[in-house]
Motif scaffolding. Structure first.
Motif, PDB file in Angstrom:
ATOM      1  N   LEU A  59       0.823  -1.210   0.000  1.00  0.00           N
ATOM      2  CA  LEU A  59       0.000   0.000   0.000  1.00  0.00           C
ATOM      3  C   LEU A  59       0.859   1.263   0.000  1.00  0.00           C
ATOM      4  O   LEU A  59       0.543   2.240  -0.693  1.00  0.00           O
ATOM      5  CB  LEU A  59      -0.954  -0.011   1.189  1.00  0.00           C
ATOM      6  CG  LEU A  59      -2.048  -1.080   1.133  1.00  0.00           C
ATOM      7  CD1 LEU A  59      -2.846  -1.092   2.424  1.00  0.00           C
ATOM      8  CD2 LEU A  59      -2.944  -0.871  -0.069  1.00  0.00           C
ATOM      9  N   ILE A  60       1.954   1.259   0.750  1.00  0.00           N
ATOM     10  CA  ILE A  60       2.863   2.409   0.758  1.00  0.00           C
ATOM     11  C   ILE A  60       3.484   2.603  -0.625  1.00  0.00           C
ATOM     12  O   ILE A  60       3.540   3.733  -1.139  1.00  0.00           O
ATOM     13  CB  ILE A  60       3.950   2.234   1.840  1.00  0.00           C
ATOM     14  CG1 ILE A  60       3.321   2.367   3.225  1.00  0.00           C
ATOM     15  CG2 ILE A  60       5.079   3.231   1.662  1.00  0.00           C
ATOM     16  CD1 ILE A  60       4.246   1.982   4.370  1.00  0.00           C
ATOM     17  N   VAL A  62       2.270   1.663  -3.503  1.00  0.00           N
ATOM     18  CA  VAL A  62       1.217   2.115  -4.421  1.00  0.00           C
ATOM     19  C   VAL A  62       0.995   3.612  -4.251  1.00  0.00           C
ATOM     20  O   VAL A  62       0.862   4.348  -5.237  1.00  0.00           O
ATOM     21  CB  VAL A  62      -0.087   1.314  -4.192  1.00  0.00           C
ATOM     22  CG1 VAL A  62      -1.270   1.977  -4.874  1.00  0.00           C
ATOM     23  CG2 VAL A  62       0.081  -0.112  -4.694  1.00  0.00           C
ATOM     24  N   ALA A  63       0.959   4.093  -3.013  1.00  0.00           N
ATOM     25  CA  ALA A  63       0.774   5.527  -2.763  1.00  0.00           C
ATOM     26  C   ALA A  63       1.941   6.338  -3.328  1.00  0.00           C
ATOM     27  O   ALA A  63       1.739   7.383  -3.967  1.00  0.00           O
ATOM     28  CB  ALA A  63       0.621   5.783  -1.268  1.00  0.00           C
ATOM     29  N   ILE A  64       3.171   5.857  -3.120  1.00  0.00           N
ATOM     30  CA  ILE A  64       4.347   6.559  -3.648  1.00  0.00           C
ATOM     31  C   ILE A  64       4.302   6.604  -5.170  1.00  0.00           C
ATOM     32  O   ILE A  64       4.543   7.656  -5.784  1.00  0.00           O
ATOM     33  CB  ILE A  64       5.648   5.885  -3.144  1.00  0.00           C
ATOM     34  CG1 ILE A  64       5.815   6.139  -1.644  1.00  0.00           C
ATOM     35  CG2 ILE A  64       6.862   6.384  -3.914  1.00  0.00           C
ATOM     36  CD1 ILE A  64       6.924   5.332  -0.998  1.00  0.00           C
ATOM     37  N   ALA A  66       1.663   6.351  -7.102  1.00  0.00           N
ATOM     38  CA  ALA A  66       0.545   7.203  -7.527  1.00  0.00           C
ATOM     39  C   ALA A  66       0.962   8.667  -7.494  1.00  0.00           C
ATOM     40  O   ALA A  66       0.674   9.429  -8.434  1.00  0.00           O
ATOM     41  CB  ALA A  66      -0.673   6.958  -6.647  1.00  0.00           C
ATOM     42  N   LEU A  67       1.650   9.076  -6.431  1.00  0.00           N
ATOM     43  CA  LEU A  67       2.134  10.458  -6.352  1.00  0.00           C
ATOM     44  C   LEU A  67       3.161  10.751  -7.444  1.00  0.00           C
ATOM     45  O   LEU A  67       3.148  11.828  -8.055  1.00  0.00           O
ATOM     46  CB  LEU A  67       2.736  10.730  -4.970  1.00  0.00           C
ATOM     47  CG  LEU A  67       1.737  10.794  -3.818  1.00  0.00           C
ATOM     48  CD1 LEU A  67       2.473  10.868  -2.475  1.00  0.00           C
ATOM     49  CD2 LEU A  67       0.806  11.983  -3.991  1.00  0.00           C
TER      50      LEU A  67
END
Length: 93
Positions: A59-60, A62-64, A66-67
């Motif tokens: 999840l971390i 994926v967030a990185i 995405a940003l």
């Protein structure tokens, strides 16, 4: 040395040698289920903690990502809208 013959559309055959075809042994449904259970018993399953840590790491990441892709997309949008003579929808001029 034996000569090789190749029948039309078939595999290579060596004269004078019989080819043996081994038939697979049929497995009964009960024996198959027993084999599956034996193999499943050999599997090393992850612990609840390992699964939780791996999930959080995914999840971390994926967030990185995405940003990162949001930043790249906005940078390309800015460059295209200011270099090309087009009217960009929602562009801040």
């Amino acid at each position: 040395m034996a000569k090789k013959k190749k029948p039309a559309g078939g595999p290579d055959v060596i004269e004078g040698k019989a080819t043996e075809v081994k038939k697979k042994k049929r497995t009964s449904p009960l024996e198959f289920i027993q084999q599956v259970r034996n193999e499943a018993a050999k599997v090393t399953w992850t612990t609840r903690n390992e699964t939780l840590v791996s999930t959080v790491m995914v999840l971390i990441m994926v967030a990185i990502m995405a940003l990162f892709f949001f930043g790249v997309d906005q940078g390309l949008r800015f460059a295209v809208c200011h270099v090309l003579p087009i009217d960009c929808v929602g562009a801040n001029n």
